[in-house]
Design a protein around this motif. Sequence first.
Motif: not given
Length: 125
Positions: A43-63
């Motif tokens: 499978k292709e490499r997929e996004f899981v989670a990320a965090i901004s430089r300050s830590g104030g913003s995060t993002a996740y894949v729905d799963s």
Amino acid sequence: QVQLVESGGGLVQAGGSLRLSCAASARTSSRYAMGWFRQAPGKEREFVAAISRSGGSTAYVDSVKGRFTISRDNAKNTVYLQMNSLKPEDMALYYCAARRTYSSVSYYTSGYDYWGQGTQVTVSS
């Protein structure tokens, strides 16, 4: 140049937990947004989670929403991925990545400049 070293992977039963760590070589890594990606065989490499430089913003894949938590400790130049309620479909090689140019998160592999070698997560059913 930033070197990233992941650790914390291993074998866990479904429903179990692991905490991945990503240690950065440079103190300036606190200036970078950071991400976790994963790649399962074939499978292709997929996004899981990320965090901004300050830590104030995060993002996740729905799963993984509600099960995984990304955090960072800039004093230790380390980013973490706490993974709870693991499922067999979470099994993959997990990579840490650093985004030099922008402080915000990115969902794409092309948005990151530095990558670690990966740590294997195996989930048994």
